[in-house]
Design an enzyme around this catalytic site. Structure first.
Site, PDB file in Angstrom:
ATOM      1  N   GLY A   1     -70.343 -25.425  64.583  1.00  0.00           N
ATOM      2  CA  GLY A   1     -70.243 -26.406  63.510  1.00  0.00           C
ATOM      3  C   GLY A   1     -69.878 -27.766  64.062  1.00  0.00           C
ATOM      4  O   GLY A   1     -70.285 -28.131  65.165  1.00  0.00           O
TER       5      GLY A   1
ATOM      6  N   HIS B   1     -57.265 -26.516  67.624  1.00  0.00           N
ATOM      7  CA  HIS B   1     -56.162 -26.801  66.691  1.00  0.00           C
ATOM      8  C   HIS B   1     -55.157 -25.665  66.858  1.00  0.00           C
ATOM      9  O   HIS B   1     -55.542 -24.512  67.077  1.00  0.00           O
ATOM     10  CB  HIS B   1     -56.699 -26.863  65.268  1.00  0.00           C
ATOM     11  CG  HIS B   1     -55.665 -27.128  64.207  1.00  0.00           C
ATOM     12  ND1 HIS B   1     -54.579 -27.971  64.400  1.00  0.00           N
ATOM     13  CD2 HIS B   1     -55.549 -26.663  62.935  1.00  0.00           C
ATOM     14  CE1 HIS B   1     -53.859 -28.020  63.290  1.00  0.00           C
ATOM     15  NE2 HIS B   1     -54.415 -27.233  62.391  1.00  0.00           N
TER      16      HIS B   1
ATOM     17  N   ASP C   1     -50.556 -32.776  62.855  1.00  0.00           N
ATOM     18  CA  ASP C   1     -51.930 -32.805  62.340  1.00  0.00           C
ATOM     19  C   ASP C   1     -51.946 -32.499  60.846  1.00  0.00           C
ATOM     20  O   ASP C   1     -52.572 -33.219  60.058  1.00  0.00           O
ATOM     21  CB  ASP C   1     -52.791 -31.799  63.096  1.00  0.00           C
ATOM     22  CG  ASP C   1     -54.262 -31.890  62.710  1.00  0.00           C
ATOM     23  OD1 ASP C   1     -54.917 -32.843  63.142  1.00  0.00           O
ATOM     24  OD2 ASP C   1     -54.740 -31.013  61.974  1.00  0.00           O
TER      25      ASP C   1
ATOM     26  N   SER D   1     -56.629 -62.853  54.402  1.00  0.00           N
ATOM     27  CA  SER D   1     -56.076 -64.117  53.915  1.00  0.00           C
ATOM     28  C   SER D   1     -54.550 -64.063  53.902  1.00  0.00           C
ATOM     29  O   SER D   1     -53.953 -62.977  53.863  1.00  0.00           O
ATOM     30  CB  SER D   1     -56.578 -64.394  52.500  1.00  0.00           C
ATOM     31  OG  SER D   1     -56.006 -63.474  51.579  1.00  0.00           O
TER      32      SER D   1
END
Length: 332
Positions: free
Chosen positions: A26, A108, A191, A252
């Site tokens: 994937g 992970h 995470d 700005s």
């Protein structure tokens, strides 16, 4: 000071003679496999029987096997699968096919940190976690660059786990950008927190609330969409390249003054307190248990929440407006 590694610090030979299996093709899987292949490593892809990704992986010049056969053949196995499927795949397809000295890798830390997977003592357990979606990991690599990654060693059975993981990180291109030393615990908890409190949960909730405030006050939904969602990318890009200071140099003075004075009124002490509670739930494992149970019970709440957000007015007007912006695809 954090420890960072770059290509000049990394010897890739510890992995050059190894066969690397990427489990899953994937978002992350395709990027890891293709980058490693292009870096000269011996790569195979492990997929379940009948996977729609098989044809794509073979078209990309990669050898495809079943997960079990890939686990038997490989010295290094990288899990590029959803957190909630890794434990079952490991138990049914990988565990019985491991050999002493193999290295299990993760993109992970979730399943190791929350002990959804408990490998045997004789294998290395490491992590290389790219800090970008897979399509970007691949696209940046093809430009001769890389995305940063995190490296962690949970178990060093061979005495060479760190060097092997670093070589893998270099192979996917992260040595070009920097590989940061961490732990499975730190990577997992930070995470999840980042996703929930800021990057996904925090941002999407802020967008929806801002859109609702403007439209409920009688402003056009199109104007509200442009102000609270469309322009967000412009601001994020400025922050990405120059930090908060760089962003403020480009807006700005009116916007900058509003940033300093009104931002803390929106994101005040109560929000930080809520974030601390979210972090507590992550650290205690409460979120992980809830998410695992949600999957086990059929994802009913997940699907209901998903459906509700898809039909939110900011999404409905957004789909209409984006359909009139064909140039958006080239800017992602």
């Amino acid at each position: 000071m954090a420890t960072l590694y770059y290509d000049k610090d990394i010897d890739t030979t510890p992995l050059k003679e190894s066969k690397i299996a990427i489990l899953g093709y994937g978002s992350q899987g395709h990027a890891h496999a293709q980058n490693l292949k292009d870096s000269g490593f011996n790569v195979i892809v492990g997929l379940y029987e009948g996977s729609k990704s098989k044809a794509k992986a073979e078209e990309d010049g990669l050898e495809v096997m079943t997960v079990a056969d890939a686990a038997k053949a490989a010295d290094v196995l990288m899990f590029c699968l959803p957190d909630t499927t890794v434990a079952e795949v490991y138990k049914n397809e990988v565990a019985d096919n491991l050999e002493e000295g193999n290295m299990l890798m993760f993109a992970h830390g979730f399943v190791i940190h929350y002990e959804q997977v408990k490998p045997p003592e004789g294998v290395d357990i490491t992590m290389i976690a790219p800090k970008a979606p897979g399509h970007r990991v691949r696209a940046v690599y093809e430009r001769g660059l890389g995305v940063p990654s995190l490296i962690a060693v949970h178990q060093d059975a061979t005495g060479n786990a760190h060097a092997r993981a670093l070589a893998y990180g270099a192979g996917i291109g992260s040595g070009r950008a920097g590989i940061l030393e961490t732990t499975f615990k730190e990577e997992t908890e930070t995470d999840l927190f980042g996703e929930q409190a800021v990057l996904c949960g925090g941002v999407t909730s802020l967008i929806k609330a801002g859109f609702e405030v403007l439209t409920e006050a009688g402003y056009q939904p199109e104007s509200a969409y442009f102000e609270v969602l469309h322009e967000l990318k412009l601001i994020v890009d400025l922050i990405y390249t120059g930090g908060l200071e760089g962003m403020r140099d480009s807006i700005s003075t009116t916007a900058e003054y509003g940033d300093y004075t009104r931002g803390p009124e929106i994101i005040g002490p109560e929000v930080k307190k809520n974030m601390q509670e979210v972090l507590r739930q992550i650290q205690s494992g409460e979120f992980a248990r809830e998410w695992i149970a949600e999957n086990d019970e059929g994802l009913h709440r997940y699907k209901a929440l998903q459906e509700a957000d898809v039909s939110h007015p900011v999404e409905e007007i957004g789909r209409e407006l984006r359909s009139m912006m064909p140039w958006l695809e080239s800017t992602t």
